[in-house]
Design a protein around this motif. Sequence first.
Motif: not given
Length: 279
Positions: A99, A103, A145-146, A195-196, A205, A209
């Motif tokens: 992560l 975020t 980012g994820v 998920w991002n 969400s 992010h």
Amino acid sequence: MHIFIAGDRNYILGLAALLKSIDLNVSKSGQEQVKITIVSTGIAPKQKEQLQNCCKYQIEWQELQSSYDQLLSLSGSKLTYVRLEPRKYTKETERLIWLDSDTIVLGSLEPLWNLDLKTMPIAAAPNVWGNPNNSQDRNPYLNAGVLVYNMKLWEEEQLSEKLMENARLNLWVDHDQGALNSFLAGRWKQLDQIWNNHKTDDMSSKVMHFMSRPKPWESSTPNQLWLDMLCQTPFKDEVEKIPKKFNWLSSFKIKYRAFGQWLTEPILKFKSYQKRKKR
């Protein structure tokens, strides 16, 4: 569940809000054992204690183990490259979730932890702005980012070594993300955008992010969900200072950080530009 994060002193408030969001939301059942590894640089022992108090799960602190010479920095930091060396910092052999420290977690991460990756070494959501190295590329391009790592495959294929070599040879403008996309093209499982999610007003969400600048801790009007998380941490007193810190000088500093590396890394930037022209 093992969560992998990196951050420096400029991202302390981001880390605090993220850790509180993990504390509140990471496990739907509440029975999941959670381990957190944070790779850091420039964070004082007292600040690490405060960050540990943001979250009931034990944090394992790792210091940055390489200067990552001959690699482009992101706003003056090379912490972003630790994503390419997950085993070096976590010793994990099965599964790992990365992560970004800008975020917050808004839903259980158990679906990611239990994701069937099959023969894919990694899972990620697509980058909403496409491929920054080639605007004509219409293929799916992952945002780092994820990430969900298939650590068995990662080790079997020695991906860290190959990705680091790729990053050094190509000097991608988007750093480690460029290496991941070029080397693993067609070999990553695509996650749903929830998920991002860069849409900070989208309540569906699971992971929000804050990709753009200013970050919430740099803004006179921080995102309310992010603020709610920070207000539940030992850093809650910093909330009142955020609007006062955001003036013309802080705005200039944010812009300078975005362009400052062009002055500090002119040769690397020129090489990166030349490589980009040939693609």
